[in-house]
Write a protein that holds these residues in place. Structure first.
Motif, PDB file in Angstrom:
ATOM      1  N   ASP A 259       0.822  -1.212   0.000  1.00  0.00           N
ATOM      2  CA  ASP A 259       0.000   0.000   0.000  1.00  0.00           C
ATOM      3  C   ASP A 259       0.857   1.265   0.000  1.00  0.00           C
ATOM      4  O   ASP A 259       0.377   2.347  -0.334  1.00  0.00           O
ATOM      5  CB  ASP A 259      -0.913   0.016   1.235  1.00  0.00           C
ATOM      6  CG  ASP A 259      -1.994  -1.057   1.144  1.00  0.00           C
ATOM      7  OD1 ASP A 259      -2.334  -1.447   0.015  1.00  0.00           O
ATOM      8  OD2 ASP A 259      -2.474  -1.491   2.205  1.00  0.00           O
ATOM      9  N   GLY A 260       2.107   1.147   0.414  1.00  0.00           N
ATOM     10  CA  GLY A 260       2.986   2.308   0.475  1.00  0.00           C
ATOM     11  C   GLY A 260       4.378   1.886   0.870  1.00  0.00           C
ATOM     12  O   GLY A 260       4.648   0.701   1.116  1.00  0.00           O
ATOM     13  N   PRO A 261       5.297   2.808   0.969  1.00  0.00           N
ATOM     14  CA  PRO A 261       6.691   2.468   1.268  1.00  0.00           C
ATOM     15  C   PRO A 261       6.878   1.835   2.639  1.00  0.00           C
ATOM     16  O   PRO A 261       7.740   0.976   2.805  1.00  0.00           O
ATOM     17  CB  PRO A 261       7.415   3.808   1.162  1.00  0.00           C
ATOM     18  CG  PRO A 261       6.354   4.840   1.315  1.00  0.00           C
ATOM     19  CD  PRO A 261       5.128   4.260   0.719  1.00  0.00           C
ATOM     20  N   ALA A 262       6.097   2.248   3.643  1.00  0.00           N
ATOM     21  CA  ALA A 262       6.259   1.668   4.975  1.00  0.00           C
ATOM     22  C   ALA A 262       5.933   0.180   4.962  1.00  0.00           C
ATOM     23  O   ALA A 262       6.654  -0.638   5.562  1.00  0.00           O
ATOM     24  CB  ALA A 262       5.378   2.399   5.987  1.00  0.00           C
ATOM     25  N   GLN A 263       4.857  -0.175   4.273  1.00  0.00           N
ATOM     26  CA  GLN A 263       4.495  -1.594   4.203  1.00  0.00           C
ATOM     27  C   GLN A 263       5.530  -2.383   3.409  1.00  0.00           C
ATOM     28  O   GLN A 263       5.865  -3.519   3.756  1.00  0.00           O
ATOM     29  CB  GLN A 263       3.117  -1.768   3.572  1.00  0.00           C
ATOM     30  CG  GLN A 263       2.608  -3.200   3.662  1.00  0.00           C
ATOM     31  CD  GLN A 263       1.225  -3.352   3.079  1.00  0.00           C
ATOM     32  OE1 GLN A 263       1.022  -3.162   1.885  1.00  0.00           O
ATOM     33  NE2 GLN A 263       0.252  -3.683   3.934  1.00  0.00           N
ATOM     34  N   TYR A 297       7.327   8.531   1.616  1.00  0.00           N
ATOM     35  CA  TYR A 297       8.635   7.922   1.843  1.00  0.00           C
ATOM     36  C   TYR A 297       8.705   7.245   3.209  1.00  0.00           C
ATOM     37  O   TYR A 297       7.925   7.529   4.126  1.00  0.00           O
ATOM     38  CB  TYR A 297       9.743   8.971   1.733  1.00  0.00           C
ATOM     39  CG  TYR A 297       9.644  10.108   2.733  1.00  0.00           C
ATOM     40  CD1 TYR A 297      10.304  10.036   3.961  1.00  0.00           C
ATOM     41  CD2 TYR A 297       8.886  11.247   2.457  1.00  0.00           C
ATOM     42  CE1 TYR A 297      10.224  11.081   4.881  1.00  0.00           C
ATOM     43  CE2 TYR A 297       8.794  12.289   3.365  1.00  0.00           C
ATOM     44  CZ  TYR A 297       9.469  12.200   4.573  1.00  0.00           C
ATOM     45  OH  TYR A 297       9.376  13.219   5.486  1.00  0.00           O
ATOM     46  N   SER A 298       9.686   6.342   3.313  1.00  0.00           N
ATOM     47  CA  SER A 298       9.961   5.659   4.574  1.00  0.00           C
ATOM     48  C   SER A 298      11.422   5.220   4.559  1.00  0.00           C
ATOM     49  O   SER A 298      11.988   4.959   3.493  1.00  0.00           O
ATOM     50  CB  SER A 298       9.050   4.447   4.754  1.00  0.00           C
ATOM     51  OG  SER A 298       9.239   3.855   6.022  1.00  0.00           O
ATOM     52  N   SER A 299      12.017   5.162   5.755  1.00  0.00           N
ATOM     53  CA  SER A 299      13.434   4.827   5.841  1.00  0.00           C
ATOM     54  C   SER A 299      13.677   3.854   6.988  1.00  0.00           C
ATOM     55  O   SER A 299      13.066   3.965   8.049  1.00  0.00           O
ATOM     56  CB  SER A 299      14.268   6.099   6.056  1.00  0.00           C
ATOM     57  OG  SER A 299      15.613   5.775   6.337  1.00  0.00           O
ATOM     58  N   ARG A 319      11.157  12.651   8.197  1.00  0.00           N
ATOM     59  CA  ARG A 319      10.074  12.525   9.175  1.00  0.00           C
ATOM     60  C   ARG A 319       9.510  11.107   9.259  1.00  0.00           C
ATOM     61  O   ARG A 319       8.452  10.902   9.861  1.00  0.00           O
ATOM     62  CB  ARG A 319       8.950  13.511   8.847  1.00  0.00           C
ATOM     63  CG  ARG A 319       9.363  14.970   9.003  1.00  0.00           C
ATOM     64  CD  ARG A 319       8.205  15.945   8.823  1.00  0.00           C
ATOM     65  NE  ARG A 319       7.693  15.946   7.467  1.00  0.00           N
ATOM     66  CZ  ARG A 319       6.500  15.484   7.089  1.00  0.00           C
ATOM     67  NH1 ARG A 319       5.699  14.934   7.985  1.00  0.00           N
ATOM     68  NH2 ARG A 319       6.122  15.533   5.833  1.00  0.00           N
ATOM     69  N   ALA A 320      10.209  10.137   8.667  1.00  0.00           N
ATOM     70  CA  ALA A 320       9.715   8.754   8.716  1.00  0.00           C
ATOM     71  C   ALA A 320      10.901   7.797   8.753  1.00  0.00           C
ATOM     72  O   ALA A 320      11.160   7.055   7.809  1.00  0.00           O
ATOM     73  CB  ALA A 320       8.820   8.470   7.515  1.00  0.00           C
ATOM     74  N   THR A 321      11.609   7.819   9.863  1.00  0.00           N
ATOM     75  CA  THR A 321      12.836   7.027   9.985  1.00  0.00           C
ATOM     76  C   THR A 321      12.698   5.976  11.074  1.00  0.00           C
ATOM     77  O   THR A 321      12.297   6.279  12.206  1.00  0.00           O
ATOM     78  CB  THR A 321      14.039   7.925  10.297  1.00  0.00           C
ATOM     79  OG1 THR A 321      14.195   8.858   9.226  1.00  0.00           O
ATOM     80  CG2 THR A 321      15.313   7.110  10.434  1.00  0.00           C
ATOM     81  N   PRO A 329      13.796  -5.766  18.434  1.00  0.00           N
ATOM     82  CA  PRO A 329      13.642  -7.131  18.965  1.00  0.00           C
ATOM     83  C   PRO A 329      12.310  -7.756  18.589  1.00  0.00           C
ATOM     84  O   PRO A 329      12.202  -8.972  18.466  1.00  0.00           O
ATOM     85  CB  PRO A 329      13.779  -6.940  20.481  1.00  0.00           C
ATOM     86  CG  PRO A 329      13.457  -5.505  20.728  1.00  0.00           C
ATOM     87  CD  PRO A 329      13.924  -4.765  19.511  1.00  0.00           C
ATOM     88  N   GLU A 330      11.288  -6.917  18.415  1.00  0.00           N
ATOM     89  CA  GLU A 330       9.978  -7.419  18.012  1.00  0.00           C
ATOM     90  C   GLU A 330       9.487  -6.636  16.803  1.00  0.00           C
ATOM     91  O   GLU A 330       9.794  -5.454  16.626  1.00  0.00           O
ATOM     92  CB  GLU A 330       8.969  -7.284  19.162  1.00  0.00           C
ATOM     93  CG  GLU A 330       9.308  -8.143  20.374  1.00  0.00           C
ATOM     94  CD  GLU A 330       8.241  -8.055  21.449  1.00  0.00           C
ATOM     95  OE1 GLU A 330       7.246  -7.337  21.218  1.00  0.00           O
ATOM     96  OE2 GLU A 330       8.411  -8.685  22.490  1.00  0.00           O
ATOM     97  N   HIS A 331       8.692  -7.307  15.976  1.00  0.00           N
ATOM     98  CA  HIS A 331       8.223  -6.673  14.752  1.00  0.00           C
ATOM     99  C   HIS A 331       7.150  -5.628  15.051  1.00  0.00           C
ATOM    100  O   HIS A 331       6.203  -5.882  15.791  1.00  0.00           O
ATOM    101  CB  HIS A 331       7.641  -7.732  13.810  1.00  0.00           C
ATOM    102  CG  HIS A 331       6.975  -7.147  12.611  1.00  0.00           C
ATOM    103  ND1 HIS A 331       7.686  -6.532  11.609  1.00  0.00           N
ATOM    104  CD2 HIS A 331       5.654  -7.061  12.272  1.00  0.00           C
ATOM    105  CE1 HIS A 331       6.838  -6.100  10.696  1.00  0.00           C
ATOM    106  NE2 HIS A 331       5.607  -6.406  11.069  1.00  0.00           N
ATOM    107  N   VAL A 332       7.326  -4.424  14.475  1.00  0.00           N
ATOM    108  CA  VAL A 332       6.315  -3.373  14.533  1.00  0.00           C
ATOM    109  C   VAL A 332       6.231  -2.719  13.171  1.00  0.00           C
ATOM    110  O   VAL A 332       7.173  -2.774  12.379  1.00  0.00           O
ATOM    111  CB  VAL A 332       6.647  -2.294  15.601  1.00  0.00           C
ATOM    112  CG1 VAL A 332       6.658  -2.888  16.999  1.00  0.00           C
ATOM    113  CG2 VAL A 332       7.971  -1.630  15.287  1.00  0.00           C
ATOM    114  N   SER A 333       5.098  -2.092  12.891  1.00  0.00           N
ATOM    115  CA  SER A 333       4.932  -1.391  11.620  1.00  0.00           C
ATOM    116  C   SER A 333       5.814  -0.150  11.591  1.00  0.00           C
ATOM    117  O   SER A 333       5.995   0.533  12.609  1.00  0.00           O
ATOM    118  CB  SER A 333       3.462  -0.997  11.419  1.00  0.00           C
ATOM    119  OG  SER A 333       2.647  -2.151  11.380  1.00  0.00           O
TER     120      SER A 333
END
Length: 409
Positions: A259-263, A297-299, A319-321, A329-333
């Protein structure tokens, strides 16, 4: 006394130990007093002469390899611009007063480059430690059986070490060549970006195996959209090149359905946990939408993309790093952000080799990038990409590879 008053020619002559200056063609430019004295040749007998005309190899020693090893070391310095330390070396010198009589010498040489304004080697500093007396004394008085055994053992071991080093150099050179070929095969050309102009560059590090961890990718998306990504794999050589190829392919596939760079980076982060050597890699990706004039964007731990506005302002998209891949240690979005752009703006994405220096804060490198963009930003992307590399790549020999993408929006 200030620096301008120092007589560097006198300093050179007074340096303790044997020091000589040679051209890249291995011709003597100067020698200091200790070099002339210990080598048994006057300065006038050496300056202007080819090194191995002045000091030919002992034809009476069938195992002699001093000339070949010295020449190979000096030529490596010329080719790489890096210092080269040689193993203990036996190099006999013919007695200038008695032709045909050779004096046994043991040397410990170091060859170092002097770089010119164009970053090319203009001189070789050849420093030699004369260790013949030490080699003899370690086993007692010269001529004794014990001393002879010690000399033979030290010489043999040093020759073995030199041969091992040479084999390692050749193996590293082969691996570097294969890694660069693999890198070139996997990194895409920019291709058409609609009616927009784009330029891509990849520059390997100088010397060693510091290549093939950096990459870029451009992926066409439905509508008037495109995704641009750059990444940096921890490590170098063939292993890094292989990991790079896996990450680039995985992100390219994820980009097409995300859906976007973060995903897309979220999927890549999960994938990286299953690829040895992929964790702690950094990536930045930007989705360009020309229909809405937005950048999303996402980094993951990567330096921020730079946006040059038509008015000449530089905005870093920071603003998205998130941390590097697999660092949590654990998966997060992961985060993502959106920025608007006007027609004629320029997007620049890059890896840290372009801006980072070991002795500087990263903000200094980012400021240097912004300044270069303001000065060259009106240029075509191809010209701008070359100008950025010329301005920003480390002038004291870059030790990290660099990937760069420039797109006129």
């Amino acid at each position: 006394m200030n620096v301008q008053q120092v007589d560097y020619a006198a300093v050179f002559q007074a340096l303790p130990g044997m020091v000589a200056l040679l051209t890249p063609d291995l011709v003597y430019v100067d020698v200091n007093e200790d070099f002339a004295r210990l080598a048994g040749r006057s300065r006038a007998e050496l300056v202007g002469r080819y090194i191995f005309d002045a000091f030919p190899e002992n034809p009476g020693d069938p195992a002699a390899a001093g000339m070949r090893e010295t020449e190979a070391s000096m030529l490596r310095v010329v080719a790489t611009g890096e210092r080269d330390t040689m193993a203990l070396l036996r190099y006999d010198i013919e007695d200038s007063q008695r032709p045909g009589h050779w004096q046994e010498h043991y040397w410990s040489p170091v060859n170092a480059p002097v770089l010119g304004a164009d970053d090319q080697v203009v001189l070789i500093v050849h420093r030699v430690e004369e260790v013949t007396s030490l080699i003899r004394a370690r086993g007692g008085l010269a001529g004794t059986t014990k001393a002879a055994r010690l000399e033979a053992e030290l010489y043999t071991r040093s020759r073995e070490l030199q041969e091992v080093n040479e084999r390692l150099r050749k193996a590293h050179a082969r691996e570097r060549k294969v890694a660069l070929a693999l890198q070139a095969a996997m990194l895409p050309s920019p291709g058409p970006v609609g009616h927009h102009r784009a330029a891509v560059r990849y520059r390997p590090a100088v010397g060693g195996l510091n290549v093939c961890g950096d990459w870029y990718d451009l992926v066409g998306l439905p509508g008037d959209r495109m995704a641009v990504a750059v990444g940096d794999v921890v490590g170098h050589g063939l292993t890094a090149a292989c990991v790079m190829g896996q990450l680039r392919s995985a992100l390219s596939a994820a980009t097409l359905v995300a859906d976007g760079p973060a995903q897309a980076l979220e999927v890549l982060g999960l994938y990286a946990r299953s690829v040895e050597g992929a964790e702690a890699s950094t990536v930045a990706t930007t989705f360009i939408d020309w229909s809405t004039h937005t950048l999303t964007y996402s980094s993951a731990g990567h330096p921020p993309p730079a946006l040059l506005t038509p008015g000449g302002d530089v905005v870093f998209l920071d603003r998205a790093t998130d941390p590097p891949l697999g660092a949590r240690p654990e998966h997060v979005s992961g985060p993502q952000a959106t920025a608007a752009f006007r027609e004629g703006a320029t997007l620049v994405m890059y890896t840290d080799g372009l801006i980072e220096r070991r002795t500087e804060d990263i903000d200094v490198g980012l400021a240097r990038l912004a300044d270069s963009l303001r000065r060259h930003g009106r240029e075509d992307p191809e010209v701008l990409a070359d100008a950025l590399l010329a301005d920003l790549l480390n002038t004291d020999r870059n030790t990290d590879d660099t990937a760069l993408v420039v797109i006129r929006l």
